[in-house]
Design a protein around this motif. Structure first.
Motif, short mmCIF file in Angstrom:
data_model
loop_
_atom_site.label_atom_id
_atom_site.label_comp_id
_atom_site.label_asym_id
_atom_site.label_seq_id
_atom_site.Cartn_x
_atom_site.Cartn_y
_atom_site.Cartn_z
N GLY A 217 65.85 72.56 39.33
CA GLY A 217 67.14 72.19 39.91
C GLY A 217 67.12 70.91 40.71
N ALA A 218 66.16 70.03 40.43
CA ALA A 218 66.08 68.77 41.16
C ALA A 218 67.28 67.88 40.86
N THR A 219 67.79 67.21 41.90
CA THR A 219 68.91 66.28 41.77
C THR A 219 68.36 64.87 41.86
N TRP A 220 68.47 64.13 40.76
CA TRP A 220 67.79 62.85 40.69
C TRP A 220 68.37 61.81 41.64
N LEU A 221 69.68 61.80 41.81
CA LEU A 221 70.30 60.83 42.71
C LEU A 221 71.36 61.54 43.56
N THR A 222 71.62 61.01 44.72
CA THR A 222 72.64 61.56 45.59
C THR A 222 74.03 61.19 45.04
N ALA A 223 75.04 61.73 45.67
CA ALA A 223 76.42 61.41 45.28
C ALA A 223 76.71 59.92 45.45
N GLN A 224 75.95 59.27 46.32
CA GLN A 224 76.11 57.82 46.54
C GLN A 224 75.25 56.99 45.58
N GLY A 225 74.56 57.66 44.64
CA GLY A 225 73.76 56.94 43.66
C GLY A 225 72.43 56.45 44.18
N ARG A 226 71.86 57.15 45.17
CA ARG A 226 70.59 56.73 45.75
C ARG A 226 69.54 57.82 45.57
N ALA A 227 68.28 57.41 45.50
CA ALA A 227 67.18 58.36 45.41
C ALA A 227 66.96 59.02 46.75
N PHE A 229 64.28 61.71 46.95
CA PHE A 229 63.26 62.65 46.50
C PHE A 229 62.65 63.44 47.66
N ALA A 230 62.45 62.77 48.77
CA ALA A 230 61.79 63.41 49.91
C ALA A 230 62.63 64.55 50.49
N ALA A 231 63.93 64.42 50.45
CA ALA A 231 64.80 65.42 51.07
C ALA A 231 65.15 66.58 50.15
N ASP A 232 64.96 66.40 48.85
CA ASP A 232 65.30 67.45 47.89
C ASP A 232 64.09 68.37 47.72
N PRO A 233 64.17 69.60 48.22
CA PRO A 233 62.99 70.49 48.15
C PRO A 233 62.58 70.83 46.72
N ALA A 234 63.49 70.64 45.76
CA ALA A 234 63.14 70.96 44.37
C ALA A 234 62.05 70.03 43.85
N PHE A 235 62.06 68.77 44.27
CA PHE A 235 61.00 67.85 43.84
C PHE A 235 59.65 68.25 44.41
N THR A 236 59.65 68.64 45.67
CA THR A 236 58.40 69.08 46.29
C THR A 236 57.86 70.32 45.59
N GLY A 427 58.31 56.83 50.60
CA GLY A 427 57.99 55.49 50.13
C GLY A 427 58.57 55.24 48.74
N LEU A 428 58.55 56.26 47.90
CA LEU A 428 59.13 56.15 46.57
C LEU A 428 60.64 55.96 46.66
N ASP A 429 61.29 56.71 47.54
CA ASP A 429 62.73 56.55 47.74
C ASP A 429 63.07 55.09 48.07
#
Length: 441
Positions: A217-227, A229-236, A427-429
């Motif tokens: 269920g990872a969300t690749w970009l926010t509603a504003q079109g930005r990465a 990754f650090a804040a989305d627990p699905a990526f972790t 850093g990736l973000d």
């Protein structure tokens, strides 16, 4: 379609697209060129090149010739996005183009390299609900629908029945992990003889976009079109699972096994050779197995999902070929008739799907009794129309955010160079968002 994963698109496309936006002028109006019923020839560029692929395209447009005998269609095979964008930038585009790269929709639309099809769609009252939601999403960018879908790819789990030893295919990530360990066979020195499941993203289609989104269920970009990754627990959660299973195999063992594998699209593919019990792959693998490994008994089931998301089981990653009308096309109205026919006519799509072993891209075509595909293909038809299926968003610089994420996983995370995952993702973000800002997104 030939399987050509769009993750291979390079940064050179981004440069060409940016140049296109600066040098080629405005978008052609929907009323441009001769009327559709006038005698004329349209030139159509596509990426297929193998003889059976070219024939499949020719067979698919036979009905168009009967409906529009005044329009001669000149098909030009083997064209990629670089050639397409260079032609548009140079002011000498073909009339219709198709692309295997859904991640370039943002570039095509934002630069007006391809015309907005909304005026055509409204004029002919084309109902976009012909297409599943994920397909509607990947054919537009910020409301600009400059492409339509032309066949599709989606992904599911292949299981070698002999290697499964009577175990049912897993539905959850915990089941997948347990089975991967149970079915793995090691040599005396600990190296891998048969892998239950390869967790590394360097294993063909086991890339993050095929697993992180649909399974976790990872969300690749926010509603504003930005990465983010650090804040989305699905990526972790995805990364920790992937690394945990990879470490169980041993990083060096995985590297050695992967280096010993055959080519993905040849008969030496390890799933076809009985070296891998379970693998995530596209629908085209059914055709390869039919032709290259007919004795392999296998099943297909949806990609396993995180145990906390068990109710989403049945979906998967969806992508596909796109088609559009370039800016500056000289026969825009006839081109639209061609695009409309090829993307909405059920018989044309079914003929094309049968010829290529791909998923037809409209809901009516998915239900056609004329589909002639192996029984295992049904999984892919079901995944394609499942509301839990997803794709990745498009951006102004294409799949750059995917490329950067994959590089982080492959070059830093999997080898164990990352000591603090959150800091690494932060850093990736920054890298992704800096690149988006530089591109004007």
């Amino acid at each position: 379609m030939s399987p050509r994963p769009w993750r291979l698109i390079t940064a050179s496309i981004i440069t060409v697209a940016a140049a296109t936006a600066c040098t080629a002028g405005g978008q052609s109006p929907a009323s441009g060129g001769p009327k559709a019923d006038a005698p004329q020839t349209i030139e159509v560029w596509h990426g297929w090149s193998a003889p059976h692929e070219v024939k499949a395209f020719e067979d698919a447009i036979a009905g168009f010739h009967r409906l529009h005998p005044n329009i001669t269609v000149k098909l030009v095979k083997g064209q990629d996005d670089t050639k397409i964008l260079n032609a548009i930038r140079g002011g000498n585009p073909p009339d219709v183009v198709s692309s295997f790269s859904t991640n370039n929709v943002g570039q095509f639309c934002s630069s007006s390299a391809l015309q907005d099809l909304t005026p055509y769609l409204k004029k002919d009252k084309v109902d976009l609900n012909l297409f599943p939601k994920a397909v509607q999403d990947y054919t537009q960018y910020r409301g600009d629908r400059c492409t339509l879908p032309l066949l599709a790819d989606d992904y599911a789990l292949y299981s070698n029945k002999a290697l499964m030893k009577g175990n049912p295919p897993p539905k959850t990530i915990s089941q997948l992990t347990a089975l991967a360990k149970k079915l793995t066979v090691r040599n005396a020195d600990g190296t891998i003889k048969v892998a239950g499941f390869m967790p590394s993203e360097t294993y063909y289609e086991h890339v993050p976009e095929h697993i992180a989104g649909p399974s976790f269920g990872a969300t690749w970009l926010t509603a504003q079109g930005r990465a983010d990754f650090a804040a989305d627990p699905a990526f972790t959660k995805y990364l920790q699972w992937e690394k945990g299973l990879l470490d169980w195999y041993g990083y060096d063992n995985v590297k050695k096994f992967i280096h010993s594998m055959g080519q993905e699209f040849e008969a030496s593919n390890p799933f076809e050779k009985g070296k891998v019990a379970m693998a995530i792959d596209g629908e085209w693998r059914t055709k390869f197995l039919q032709q290259e490994a007919p004795k392999v008994q296998y099943a297909t089931t949806p990609t396993p999902v995180d145990d906390a998301r068990a109710n989403t089981y049945g979906g998967g990653f969806v992508t596909g070929t796109i088609i559009g009308i370039p800016r500056g096309a000289r026969h825009a109205q006839a081109s639209w008739e061609f695009v409309k026919y090829l993307t909405t006519d059920t018989d044309a799509l079914v003929t094309f799907a049968n010829g290529l072993g791909n998923v037809p891209s409209t809901i009516p075509a998915l239900a056609s009794p004329n589909l002639d595909l192996p029984p295992q293909f049904k999984t892919f038809l079901d995944v394609f129309k499942n509301p839990n299926s997803s794709t990745v968003p498009s951006t102004i610089n294409g799949g750059d955010f995917i490329v950067k994420f994959q590089s982080f996983v492959q070059e830093q995370w999997e080898p164990g160079k990352v000591t603090n995952l959150r800091q690494g993702l932060q850093g990736l973000d920054k890298k992704v968002n800096d690149a988006l800002q530089l591109a004007g997104g």
